[in-house]
Design an enzyme around this catalytic site. Structure first.
Site, PDB file in Angstrom:
ATOM      1  N   ARG A 122      15.054  42.977  52.606  1.00 16.22           N
ATOM      2  CA  ARG A 122      14.706  41.555  52.697  1.00 16.22           C
ATOM      3  C   ARG A 122      15.144  40.913  54.011  1.00 16.22           C
ATOM      4  O   ARG A 122      14.795  39.770  54.292  1.00 16.22           O
ATOM      5  CB  ARG A 122      15.266  40.780  51.503  1.00 16.22           C
ATOM      6  CG  ARG A 122      16.776  40.797  51.358  1.00 16.22           C
ATOM      7  CD  ARG A 122      17.147  40.271  49.968  1.00 16.22           C
ATOM      8  NE  ARG A 122      18.563  40.337  49.671  1.00 16.22           N
ATOM      9  CZ  ARG A 122      19.400  39.330  49.809  1.00 16.22           C
ATOM     10  NH1 ARG A 122      18.977  38.184  50.279  1.00 16.22           N
ATOM     11  NH2 ARG A 122      20.665  39.450  49.491  1.00 16.22           N
ATOM     12  N   CYS A 144      19.142  32.898  38.904  1.00 16.35           N
ATOM     13  CA  CYS A 144      19.873  32.175  39.956  1.00 16.35           C
ATOM     14  C   CYS A 144      19.413  32.619  41.337  1.00 16.35           C
ATOM     15  O   CYS A 144      20.041  32.313  42.338  1.00 16.35           O
ATOM     16  CB  CYS A 144      21.370  32.373  39.804  1.00 16.35           C
ATOM     17  SG  CYS A 144      21.857  34.093  39.971  1.00 16.35           S
ATOM     18  N   GLU A 179      20.197  42.697  39.110  1.00 16.36           N
ATOM     19  CA  GLU A 179      19.664  42.733  40.476  1.00 16.36           C
ATOM     20  C   GLU A 179      19.122  44.114  40.832  1.00 16.36           C
ATOM     21  O   GLU A 179      18.526  44.291  41.883  1.00 16.36           O
ATOM     22  CB  GLU A 179      20.774  42.424  41.489  1.00 16.36           C
ATOM     23  CG  GLU A 179      21.550  41.170  41.216  1.00 16.36           C
ATOM     24  CD  GLU A 179      22.752  41.055  42.132  1.00 16.36           C
ATOM     25  OE1 GLU A 179      22.597  40.521  43.238  1.00 16.36           O
ATOM     26  OE2 GLU A 179      23.850  41.482  41.739  1.00 16.36           O
ATOM     27  N   ASN A 195      16.437  37.696  44.369  1.00 17.52           N
ATOM     28  CA  ASN A 195      16.353  38.132  45.789  1.00 17.52           C
ATOM     29  C   ASN A 195      16.550  39.641  45.878  1.00 17.52           C
ATOM     30  O   ASN A 195      15.729  40.367  46.435  1.00 17.52           O
ATOM     31  CB  ASN A 195      17.432  37.455  46.640  1.00 17.52           C
ATOM     32  CG  ASN A 195      17.372  35.950  46.557  1.00 17.52           C
ATOM     33  OD1 ASN A 195      16.639  35.405  45.746  1.00 17.52           O
ATOM     34  ND2 ASN A 195      18.136  35.274  47.367  1.00 17.52           N
ATOM     35  N   ASP A 196      17.681  40.111  45.326  1.00 13.57           N
ATOM     36  CA  ASP A 196      17.953  41.552  45.392  1.00 13.57           C
ATOM     37  C   ASP A 196      17.038  42.341  44.466  1.00 13.57           C
ATOM     38  O   ASP A 196      16.606  43.441  44.811  1.00 13.57           O
ATOM     39  CB  ASP A 196      19.423  41.840  45.062  1.00 13.57           C
ATOM     40  CG  ASP A 196      20.285  41.857  46.321  1.00 13.57           C
ATOM     41  OD1 ASP A 196      19.721  42.082  47.410  1.00 13.57           O
ATOM     42  OD2 ASP A 196      21.511  41.656  46.229  1.00 13.57           O
ATOM     43  N   ARG A 213      30.646  33.913  40.452  1.00 10.86           N
ATOM     44  CA  ARG A 213      30.349  35.329  40.653  1.00 10.86           C
ATOM     45  C   ARG A 213      31.557  35.978  41.313  1.00 10.86           C
ATOM     46  O   ARG A 213      32.090  35.450  42.280  1.00 10.86           O
ATOM     47  CB  ARG A 213      29.113  35.460  41.558  1.00 10.86           C
ATOM     48  CG  ARG A 213      28.775  36.914  41.892  1.00 10.86           C
ATOM     49  CD  ARG A 213      27.460  37.026  42.632  1.00 10.86           C
ATOM     50  NE  ARG A 213      27.524  36.506  43.989  1.00 10.86           N
ATOM     51  CZ  ARG A 213      26.462  36.367  44.791  1.00 10.86           C
ATOM     52  NH1 ARG A 213      25.264  36.686  44.353  1.00 10.86           N
ATOM     53  NH2 ARG A 213      26.596  35.885  46.013  1.00 10.86           N
ATOM     54  N   ARG A 232      29.183  31.179  44.848  1.00 12.53           N
ATOM     55  CA  ARG A 232      29.391  32.377  45.673  1.00 12.53           C
ATOM     56  C   ARG A 232      30.839  32.419  46.142  1.00 12.53           C
ATOM     57  O   ARG A 232      31.180  31.804  47.155  1.00 12.53           O
ATOM     58  CB  ARG A 232      28.451  32.341  46.889  1.00 12.53           C
ATOM     59  CG  ARG A 232      26.995  32.274  46.524  1.00 12.53           C
ATOM     60  CD  ARG A 232      26.122  32.319  47.779  1.00 12.53           C
ATOM     61  NE  ARG A 232      24.716  32.258  47.450  1.00 12.53           N
ATOM     62  CZ  ARG A 232      24.002  31.134  47.402  1.00 12.53           C
ATOM     63  NH1 ARG A 232      24.586  29.974  47.679  1.00 12.53           N
ATOM     64  NH2 ARG A 232      22.722  31.170  47.087  1.00 12.53           N
ATOM     65  N   HIS A 282      21.554  36.097  54.408  1.00 18.44           N
ATOM     66  CA  HIS A 282      22.624  35.214  53.932  1.00 18.44           C
ATOM     67  C   HIS A 282      22.619  33.883  54.692  1.00 18.44           C
ATOM     68  O   HIS A 282      22.801  32.819  54.111  1.00 18.44           O
ATOM     69  CB  HIS A 282      23.966  35.928  54.102  1.00 18.44           C
ATOM     70  CG  HIS A 282      25.077  35.243  53.388  1.00 18.44           C
ATOM     71  ND1 HIS A 282      25.080  35.082  52.016  1.00 18.44           N
ATOM     72  CD2 HIS A 282      26.199  34.638  53.841  1.00 18.44           C
ATOM     73  CE1 HIS A 282      26.177  34.423  51.671  1.00 18.44           C
ATOM     74  NE2 HIS A 282      26.865  34.144  52.754  1.00 18.44           N
TER      75      HIS A 282
END
Length: 758
Positions: free
Chosen positions: A641, A678, A607, A630-631, A509, A473, A366
């Site tokens: 990750r 995204c 995801e 990413n996920d 989100r 976010r 993050h």
């Protein structure tokens, strides 16, 4: 050999406490020879500059051979162990065809030979050897002991090597510059500046070395800390005097005695007199005493190690209190920490922070995502970095390649300054694209949106010509509070975003916590947080949090009508049904309160592998799908990750990821609904070419990457992009996909915006 585990632990502890590489190696050869009851133990390390194994320490061979004897990397039995990367156990070493005799060592007297490789991060660092006069094969227990020993010591040796290198000293004490540490790219760009170490409170292990000039002032500081701790201990003893037996109370007297100059105090003051600051001297003395007590066989004495640690922590807390005077941040600060946190970024004045280095974490952590949004060059996962020794050192952080350089030479600084200048020129050149549409040479239009979270993102995004927000976010405002923000507070924050981008769409989100995103006031403690309670799972279990957030979003959008709502971490149709039910309920409540708000488009984030295979069903229920690469990459490849050890296995060009994206694109195309991406993949210009060819309707990325992606997509034909996609889908390896893509784009003259190959 019976008590193998405690012997191992004892040796590793002793080695860990060693001051430098040569004393660490001396302890190893001495202790291993003793434990295995052999006549010789030696360590050969592979010098990467000469590609030769050098005899670095021995007990049993001639000491004069240390630093003199060396072998080519595939020469002799030592080279043979290194090439095979496994133990070699011989009854008669001299009879082996690979045996090489060195008169300087005097090893002809020793017949049996057992050598095991010292491996660190898949690299052979050296070879650990034991030898004996009598002809015999070392048995299985001895072999496994040596293998375990070398595995335990590999990291310690790597750390000791790095510590020497970081102080500007090579193996033989020669001065070295440009010491490079490999890490993982966190945020692109280059920074040249001075290291400032940020430490967790009262943790002796985290105390760095620091040289001091005014020794007497430092001793006075230490004495004041001792007095403060004495007073604390006495207060504690008085408070407990009625509840404890006399022999238990005597422990407090032991504490007070330990603080005397005749005990620990004297050693700590000696350390300060040698130029070490009080916290560092305290750390050294406490570590040495703890190590001594922990290896004792008497359980009572082992327990005393805990008392010494406790005393050390109390003294350290007192010293840190005294040292609370604000950290001084130089003009060009590179923040270094074992684990960077978002709050640490806030402690450095914005205009002084030029780079970030985190020992833990990865490019998808993050904090790395925040660093990219802020445009600060960052490296993560620098696991071999002896960061505690780096305070005040000059560093170069290369966020493109994932490298940190200590003691940079003038030549290296010049090279990186030139790179920074080129980067700046490129950025200025790309700014001219701001008001131009993003479309390919043959007219295929691709809207480019941004991912936001911080207030600062708004201006940066609008400056770069963003056409909307593909991911806001909402957890960021939650993370910087010490409680859940109220509906009114949330409404004000969301209104700011919606207004700033109006009339462009803003995709919010819903609260996505869990995994590596924590709220201090809502702790989630789990063994495996990434497969645990996170994203939609938390908010559906807490409809009161979810409903407040949805109501705040809807109210914030009144009169603007540019809100889109997105649900994270969806793994089943049922979750979407439940979330939609709550969103409709909140919409009804808001209308009853008199707000004129239409029902916004609702979408699902893909995801989780389960969502990929249910994409056809999910897309029927909502207005759009958005892929969080990413996920999705993490879950498809079973790679954490945030773990630098497996960072090279995490790659969004993996064939499985590309196939998953194709399935999602097909589902959206059949349903006539838009698909966006995204995740970080959208912000990689080369990956953007593949995503557009797959049929992705919108790309959303950090504002920093938007001009590069726009430039590349405006220089390429849609048909060429599809041809590249077909080639990519034929490859069976992520790195082949990436190098094929980069090579093709460079051949088209489009290489200037590509991210470095990793």
């Amino acid at each position: 050999m019976l008590n193998m585990l405690s012997t191992l632990r004892r040796i590793v502890q002793e080695v860990n406490a060693a001051k430098d590489l040569s004393s660490a190696l001396d302890i190893i050869v001495h202790r291993v020879r003793e434990a295995m009851e052999t006549e010789v133990c030696s360590v050969y390390l592979l010098n990467p500059d000469t590609d030769r194994y050098e005899l670095m320490a021995t007990e049993g061979l001639h000491r004069s051979a240390v630093g003199v004897v060396s072998l080519g990397s595939n020469e002799g039995l030592v080279g043979y162990v290194g090439v095979r990367e496994e133990p070699v156990n011989l009854e008669d070493a001299a009879a082996h065809p690979r045996f090489r005799y060195f008169a300087e060592t005097g090893e002809e007297r020793f017949a049996s030979f057992l050598g095991v490789p010292i491996m660190h991060h898949r690299q052979v660092m050296g070879v650990l050897v034991v030898q004996q006069k009598e002809r015999r094969q070392f048995d299985e227990v001895e072999e496994s002991f040596l293998v375990t020993m070398s595995a335990q010591l590999a990291g310690v040796i790597a750390h000791a090597e790095a510590t020497g290198a970081i102080r500007g000293l090579g193996w033989s004490g020669e001065v070295i510059q440009d010491t490079r540490f490999d890490a993982v790219p966190g945020a692109p760009g280059v920074a040249i500046g001075r290291a400032v170490i940020m430490l967790p409170p009262a943790d002796l292990k985290a105390v760095p070395d620091k040289e001091i000039k005014d020794i007497e002032a430092e001793i006075a500081l230490y004495r004041r800390a001792v007095e403060a701790v004495r007073a604390d201990v006495r207060r504690l003893a008085e408070k407990l005097s009625s509840q404890l037996r006399p022999e238990e109370l005597a422990l407090f007297d032991v504490y007070l005695m330990m603080l005397d100059d005749s005990s620990l105090g004297n050693e700590i003051i000696q350390g300060i007199r040698q130029g070490q600051w009080a916290q560092g001297a305290l750390r050294d003395v406490i570590d040495a005493h703890v190590a001594r007590f922990e290896v004792m066989d008497d359980p009572y004495l082992q327990e005393r190690a805990a008392d010494i640690k406790d005393l050390g922590r109390r003294l350290l807390a007192s010293l840190q209190e005294a040292d609370r005077k604000q950290l001084v941040f130089p003009k060009k600060t590179i923040l270094v920490a074992e684990e960077l946190t978002p709050s640490m970024l806030g402690e450095v004045p914005k205009e002084r922070l030029v780079g970030l280095v985190s020992v833990l974490g990865s490019g998808s952590s993050h904090v790395a995502i925040l660093a990219r949004a802020m445009g600060i060059p960052t490296v993560m996962g620098a696991v071999d970095l002896p960061y505690l020794r780096m305070d005040g050192m000059d560093l170069i952080v290369d966020g493109n390649a994932g490298e940190v350089y200590c003691n940079p030479s003038q030549e290296l600084r010049r090279h990186y300054r030139d790179l920074m200048r080129e980067e700046q020129e490129l950025s200025h050149g790309l700014e001219q694209l701001r008001d131009l549409p993003c479309e390919t040479l043959d007219g295929h239009r691709v809207p480019l949106w941004v991912n936001t979270g911080l207030y600062a993102d708004i201006a940066r995004s609008l400056d770069r010509g963003a056409e909307g927000v593909g991911l806001y976010r909402t957890e960021v405002p939650f993370m910087i509070q010490d409680r859940f923000p109220s509906e009114k507070e949330q409404q004000a924050i969301y209104r700011e975003q919606l207004q700033a981008f109006h009339p462009q769409p803003v995709t919010m989100r819903t609260l996505d916590i869990g995994g590596d995103k924590e709220l201090s006031y809502f702790p989630i403690k789990e063994d495996n947080p990434f497969l645990g309670w996170r994203g939609i799972r938390v908010t559906l279990d807490h409809p009161e949090i979810f409903l407040v957030q949805i109501r705040a979003m809807l109210k914030a959008s009144e009169g603007l009508d540019n809100l889109r709502i997105m649900l994270p971490m969806i793994s089943s149709v049922y979750e979407v049904e439940e979330a939609l039910h709550l969103i409709h309920r909140a919409h009804g409540e808001v209308q009853d309160e008199g707000f004129q708000v239409p029902m916004p488009p609702v979408g699902v984030m893909i995801e989780v592998p389960a969502a990929v295979y249910q994409a056809r069903e999910l897309v029927q229920m909502v207005d759009f799908l958005s892929v969080g690469t990413n996920d999705l990459t993490q879950y498809l490849l079973a790679v954490d990750r945030n773990n630098p050890r497996v960072a090279d296995l995490y790659h969004s060009f993996h064939p499985a990821v590309l196939q998953a994206l194709r399935l999602i694109a097909d589902a959206c195309r059949e349903a006539g609904k838009p698909m966006s991406v995204c995740g970080e993949m959208a912000g990689d210009p080369a990956a953007a070419v593949l995503l557009v060819a797959l049929g992705c309707d919108v790309l959303s990325m950090s504002a920093t990457n938007l001009p590069r992606v726009k430039w590349l997509l405006r220089q390429i034909r849609f048909d060429d992009a599809r041809a590249l996609l077909q080639q990519a889908l034929r490859e069976d390896n992520a790195y082949l996909v990436q190098s094929m893509l980069h090579l093709s784009l460079r051949n088209m003259g489009l290489g200037k915006v590509l991210q470095p190959l990793r």
